[in-house]
Design a protein around this motif. Structure first.
Motif, PDB file in Angstrom:
ATOM      1  N   ASP A  46       0.839  -1.187   0.000  1.00  0.00           N
ATOM      2  CA  ASP A  46       0.000   0.000   0.000  1.00  0.00           C
ATOM      3  C   ASP A  46       0.879   1.244   0.000  1.00  0.00           C
ATOM      4  OD1 ASP A  46       0.938   0.194   2.649  1.00  0.00           O
ATOM      5  OD2 ASP A  46      -0.891  -0.652   3.487  1.00  0.00           O
ATOM      6  N   ALA A  47       0.238   2.409   0.006  1.00  0.00           N
ATOM      7  CA  ALA A  47       0.987   3.668  -0.039  1.00  0.00           C
ATOM      8  C   ALA A  47       1.915   3.810   1.168  1.00  0.00           C
ATOM      9  CB  ALA A  47       0.013   4.851  -0.107  1.00  0.00           C
ATOM     10  N   ARG A  48       1.494   3.361   2.312  1.00  0.00           N
ATOM     11  CA  ARG A  48       2.327   3.449   3.512  1.00  0.00           C
ATOM     12  C   ARG A  48       3.583   2.603   3.363  1.00  0.00           C
ATOM     13  NH1 ARG A  48      -0.173   1.608   9.077  1.00  0.00           N
ATOM     14  NH2 ARG A  48      -1.320   3.523   8.795  1.00  0.00           N
ATOM     15  N   ALA A  49       3.430   1.375   2.887  1.00  0.00           N
ATOM     16  CA  ALA A  49       4.593   0.495   2.689  1.00  0.00           C
ATOM     17  C   ALA A  49       5.564   1.130   1.698  1.00  0.00           C
ATOM     18  CB  ALA A  49       4.142  -0.873   2.197  1.00  0.00           C
ATOM     19  N   ARG A  50       5.056   1.597   0.593  1.00  0.00           N
ATOM     20  CA  ARG A  50       5.930   2.205  -0.428  1.00  0.00           C
ATOM     21  C   ARG A  50       6.655   3.430   0.126  1.00  0.00           C
ATOM     22  NH1 ARG A  50       3.602   3.677  -6.224  1.00  0.00           N
ATOM     23  NH2 ARG A  50       2.751   5.414  -5.063  1.00  0.00           N
ATOM     24  N   ARG A  51       5.979   4.218   0.915  1.00  0.00           N
ATOM     25  CA  ARG A  51       6.570   5.427   1.499  1.00  0.00           C
ATOM     26  C   ARG A  51       7.642   5.080   2.537  1.00  0.00           C
ATOM     27  NH1 ARG A  51       2.077   7.611   3.588  1.00  0.00           N
ATOM     28  NH2 ARG A  51       2.419   6.537   5.541  1.00  0.00           N
ATOM     29  N   ASP A  52       7.472   3.978   3.268  1.00  0.00           N
ATOM     30  CA  ASP A  52       8.403   3.610   4.341  1.00  0.00           C
ATOM     31  C   ASP A  52       9.701   2.988   3.848  1.00  0.00           C
ATOM     32  OD1 ASP A  52       6.627   4.508   6.207  1.00  0.00           O
ATOM     33  OD2 ASP A  52       5.985   2.519   6.875  1.00  0.00           O
ATOM     34  N   ILE A  53       9.741   2.569   2.604  1.00  0.00           N
ATOM     35  CA  ILE A  53      10.905   1.847   2.086  1.00  0.00           C
ATOM     36  C   ILE A  53      11.967   2.834   1.615  1.00  0.00           C
ATOM     37  CG2 ILE A  53      11.698   0.286   0.272  1.00  0.00           C
ATOM     38  CD1 ILE A  53       8.853  -1.004   0.526  1.00  0.00           C
TER      39      ILE A  53
END
Length: 74
Positions: free
Chosen positions: A37-44
């Motif tokens: 999701d957007a959160r996962a992509r942003r955290d990487i």
């Protein structure tokens, strides 16, 4: 000692025994993202390692963000 942030291992979408197979090969994750999701992509981060249970980073993002598990909080 380097000023670079440490490389983080992220697991995405693991819900079954594939988690243990990945754990044996890549070691334990720092963060478990229940979905892509957007959160996962942003955290990487740029130098992080991302292990997907299915697919890769080109798959569509989930419509809603899921909750993540952080090793530091377990």
């Amino acid at each position: 000692m380097s000023d670079d942030p440490p490389r983080v291992v992220h697991y995405v979408g693991f819900r079954d025994d594939r988690y243990w197979s990945a754990f044996r090969v890549f070691g334990g994750p720092r963060v478990i993202h229940r979905r892509w999701d957007a959160r996962a992509r942003r955290d990487i981060g740029e130098d992080d390692v991302v292990i997907f249970a299915e697919g890769d980073e080109t798959q569509p993002l989930a419509r809603w963000n899921g909750d993540d598990l952080d090793e530091a909080l377990l």
